[in-house]
Write a protein that holds these residues in place. Structure first.
Motif, PDB file in Angstrom:
ATOM      1  N   ALA A  22       0.809  -0.987   0.060  1.00 40.30           N
ATOM      2  CA  ALA A  22       0.114  -0.002   0.034  1.00 40.30           C
ATOM      3  C   ALA A  22       0.941   1.326   0.110  1.00 40.30           C
ATOM      4  CB  ALA A  22      -0.994  -0.043   1.341  1.00 40.30           C
ATOM      5  N   CYS A  23       1.950   1.271   0.891  1.00 35.27           N
ATOM      6  CA  CYS A  23       2.897   2.622   0.865  1.00 35.27           C
ATOM      7  C   CYS A  23       3.578   2.674  -0.618  1.00 35.27           C
ATOM      8  CB  CYS A  23       4.069   2.293   1.688  1.00 35.27           C
ATOM      9  SG  CYS A  23       3.366   2.081   3.574  1.00 35.27           S
ATOM     10  N   ILE A  24       3.851   1.651  -1.463  1.00 35.85           N
ATOM     11  CA  ILE A  24       4.298   1.725  -2.685  1.00 35.85           C
ATOM     12  C   ILE A  24       3.207   2.378  -3.463  1.00 35.85           C
ATOM     13  CG2 ILE A  24       4.987   0.500  -4.675  1.00 35.85           C
ATOM     14  CD1 ILE A  24       6.218  -1.574  -3.046  1.00 35.85           C
ATOM     15  N   VAL A  25       2.112   1.942  -3.378  1.00 35.08           N
ATOM     16  CA  VAL A  25       1.024   2.459  -4.355  1.00 35.08           C
ATOM     17  C   VAL A  25       0.825   4.057  -3.883  1.00 35.08           C
ATOM     18  CG1 VAL A  25      -1.463   2.451  -4.867  1.00 35.08           C
ATOM     19  CG2 VAL A  25      -0.094   0.309  -4.678  1.00 35.08           C
ATOM     20  N   ILE A  26       0.612   4.203  -2.421  1.00 33.07           N
ATOM     21  CA  ILE A  26       0.553   5.724  -2.155  1.00 33.07           C
ATOM     22  C   ILE A  26       1.880   6.473  -2.578  1.00 33.07           C
ATOM     23  CG2 ILE A  26       0.389   7.055  -0.093  1.00 33.07           C
ATOM     24  CD1 ILE A  26      -1.062   4.916   1.428  1.00 33.07           C
ATOM     25  N   GLY A  27       2.919   6.007  -2.420  1.00 38.69           N
ATOM     26  CA  GLY A  27       4.041   6.715  -3.108  1.00 38.69           C
ATOM     27  C   GLY A  27       4.040   6.945  -4.660  1.00 38.69           C
ATOM     28  N   CYS A  28       3.417   6.179  -5.252  1.00 38.09           N
ATOM     29  CA  CYS A  28       3.339   6.334  -6.729  1.00 38.09           C
ATOM     30  C   CYS A  28       2.185   7.394  -7.236  1.00 38.09           C
ATOM     31  CB  CYS A  28       2.809   4.978  -7.546  1.00 38.09           C
ATOM     32  SG  CYS A  28       4.040   3.801  -7.395  1.00 38.09           S
ATOM     33  N   ILE A  29       1.087   7.504  -6.360  1.00 30.55           N
ATOM     34  CA  ILE A  29       0.059   8.289  -6.397  1.00 30.55           C
ATOM     35  C   ILE A  29       0.467   9.686  -6.026  1.00 30.55           C
ATOM     36  CG2 ILE A  29      -2.197   9.119  -5.666  1.00 30.55           C
ATOM     37  CD1 ILE A  29      -2.974   6.138  -5.458  1.00 30.55           C
TER      38      ILE A  29
END
Length: 261
Positions: free
Chosen positions: A58-65
């Motif tokens: 989830a942190c990876i996805v949040i970072g991408c967004i």
């Protein structure tokens, strides 16, 4: 509900007026990140799933967004993203050890009345959930510092391209020192602002300083602040070194290519 919609509309208008299209994307990213958190909680309900792994994804996805969607894909956002993920990975090991030693997982005495009629056998590891909460709470501050250092160092190098890798690294650390104090205090006051009613309740119940310090609610929040501060302190040298290495490396490669021509 009407008030919430009105406030959201005012926020959107202000973000668009100040930030233009980028401000609009930042507003949209709030809802996208909320969706990520919602699905993260949903996947955590699976007893066979590991909440820590799910949180890291989830942190990876949040970072991408938060980085690539709002600021596009460029050298600044890529370096900020990589340095954020490295810091989160290092922080994970520390948080797991601290959570196991302090045994802050589970519910405190202050919440006994609220959960008295509920079943506690939900098949979820509360220690891992506690680690996930801390990681999810720290990623915003870490990303903020990482992108701030990346943007500042790129601007410094743009105006002073003669700086060496060591000098550029020192500049990044110097920028980070100023950010460190303000961000740590922001986390600290956010805790006391959100838990002011709880602190007043502690006073009315005549809690001693020792009782407050040993309370699970207070301890878990203090650990969150300390871990977030640790993450901010870690990301400063990591982001500074990565930006210094990249900028000087790109300059060297361009110079070698121009000499060959």
């Amino acid at each position: 509900m009407n008030v919430l919609i009105l406030l959201a509309a005012i926020l959107l208008v202000l973000m668009v007026l100040v930030g233009g299209w980028q401000g609009a994307k930042a507003f949209i990213s709030l809802f996208l990140n909320f969706g990520v958190i919602f699905f993260t909680v949903f996947f955590m309900l699976d007893a066979s799933a590991n909440p820590i792994v799910i949180t890291f994804i989830a942190c990876i996805v949040i970072g991408c967004i938060s980085l690539f969607y709002i600021n596009d894909v460029n050298s600044k956002t890529v370096i900020a993203f990589v340095s954020t993920m490295i810091t989160i990975s290092l922080l994970l090991f520390f948080i797991v050890i601290v959570s196991e030693k302090l045994m802050i997982h589970g519910f405190g005495e202050e919440g006994e009345e609220a959960i008295a009629g509920l079943s506690l056998y939900i098949g979820v590891d509360f220690m891992k959930i506690g680690v996930s909460v801390i990681i999810m709470s720290t990623i915003g501050a870490i990303m903020d510092v990482a992108i701030s250092i990346a943007s500042s160092m790129h601007e410094v190098f743009k105006h002073t391209p003669t700086l060496s890798k060591k000098e550029l690294f020192k500049s990044g650390v110097s920028i980070g020192r100023d950010i460190l104090g303000t961000d740590t205090n922001t986390l600290f006051f956010a805790f006391f602002g959100g838990y002011l009613a709880l602190l007043i309740w502690f006073k009315d119940l005549h809690y001693t300083i020792g009782d407050i310090m040993n309370s699970k609610i207070f301890s878990s929040e203090m650990i969150l602040i300390l871990c977030a501060g640790l993450g901010i302190a870690l990301v400063i040298p990591i982001a500074s070194w990565m930006n210094a290495y990249f900028l000087v490396r790109v300059k060297t490669v361009k110079k070698e290519q121009s000499e060959k021509l």
